[in-house]
Write an enzyme that holds these catalytic residues in place. Structure first.
Site, mmCIF file in Angstrom:
data_model
loop_
_atom_site.group_PDB
_atom_site.id
_atom_site.type_symbol
_atom_site.label_atom_id
_atom_site.label_comp_id
_atom_site.label_asym_id
_atom_site.label_seq_id
_atom_site.Cartn_x
_atom_site.Cartn_y
_atom_site.Cartn_z
ATOM 1 N N HIS A 23 0.847 -1.215 0.000
ATOM 2 C CA HIS A 23 0.000 0.000 0.000
ATOM 3 C C HIS A 23 0.873 1.252 0.000
ATOM 4 C CE1 HIS A 23 -3.128 -2.606 2.289
ATOM 5 N NE2 HIS A 23 -3.641 -2.379 1.090
ATOM 6 N N LYS A 39 -16.465 -5.876 13.536
ATOM 7 C CA LYS A 39 -16.200 -7.311 13.722
ATOM 8 C C LYS A 39 -15.553 -7.906 12.472
ATOM 9 C CE LYS A 39 -19.660 -8.474 17.193
ATOM 10 N NZ LYS A 39 -20.740 -7.470 17.080
ATOM 11 N N ARG A 49 -2.085 -5.476 -8.612
ATOM 12 C CA ARG A 49 -0.943 -6.383 -8.503
ATOM 13 C C ARG A 49 -1.039 -7.403 -9.628
ATOM 14 N NH1 ARG A 49 -2.628 -7.825 -2.540
ATOM 15 N NH2 ARG A 49 -4.514 -7.886 -3.782
ATOM 16 N N SER A 60 -3.143 -7.728 2.728
ATOM 17 C CA SER A 60 -3.419 -7.658 4.163
ATOM 18 C C SER A 60 -3.891 -9.013 4.677
ATOM 19 C CB SER A 60 -4.493 -6.606 4.440
ATOM 20 O OG SER A 60 -4.059 -5.353 4.001
#
Ligand code: PNS
Length: 172
Positions: free
Chosen positions: A22, A47, A96, A134
């Site tokens: 990032h 959550k 990507r 991530s």
């Protein structure tokens, strides 16, 4: 009189957590545009993410010091509405591998459908970050209890802290 228009770019994402991939895309955006606003999506529910929105903003913010023209804030609702609110005419997305393309293409087309004045521009990170996501970072650090150098130092510390208290079980 020479009135130059500033080009503001919005760089949106979940950033749960921000990675060096990032930050590589962000650097490229900062050298292309007058201002770059990193827009952290609050998402539907805390959550769903490992870090809540304010933590994700902080983890990005601590990495912005080297860029004079970058800021970060969080948003909820539609991306195009937030872009208009910030005066941004460009949305930056990192691209990507080819596997990113389908989802990104759909999102860009939908955003264009919602507001044709906002242009999506794709930037490629350095190839050493092509497989950095991530999601995978969370698996490696929290499920695998291994560390990588694919995240900035403050994220590494935050992930270590989660492991110390075993908080990350549901998110790896
Ligand atoms: O990092 P991510 O999870 O790929 O980012 C996705 C994000 C936050 C950019 C996307 O989900 C988004 O734009 N959410 C806001 C809601 C919206 O505008 N949806 C319509 C566009 S398809």
């Amino acid at each position: 009189m020479n009135i130059q228009r500033m080009t503001i770019a919005l760089y949106p994402g979940t950033f749960d957590p921000v990675t060096k991939g990032h930050l590589d895309v962000l650097s490229r955006a900062c050298s292309l545009f007058d201002e770059v606003v990193v827009a952290v999506s609050e998402g539907n529910s805390s959550k769903d993410t490992l870090f809540d929105a304010s933590e994700r903003v902080r983890l990005v913010e601590e990495n912005l010091k080297i860029h004079k023209n970058a800021t970060v804030s969080s948003f909820s609702g539609l991306l195009v509405d937030y872009a208009l609110e910030k005066g941004a005419s460009v949305v930056i997305r990192g691209l990507r591998a080819v596997s990113d393309f389908e989802y990104e293409f759909q999102m860009a087309q939908m955003n264009r459908h919602l507001d044709s004045s906002i242009e999506t521009i794709f930037l490629m990170p350095n190839e050493k970050y092509f497989y950095t996501s991530s999601q995978l970072i969370k698996q490696v650090h929290l499920f695998g209890k291994r560390e990588t150098d694919l995240v900035p130092q403050n994220v590494l510390s935050a992930l270590r802290e989660i492991n110390r208290f075993d908080r990350g079980k549901d998110h790896s």
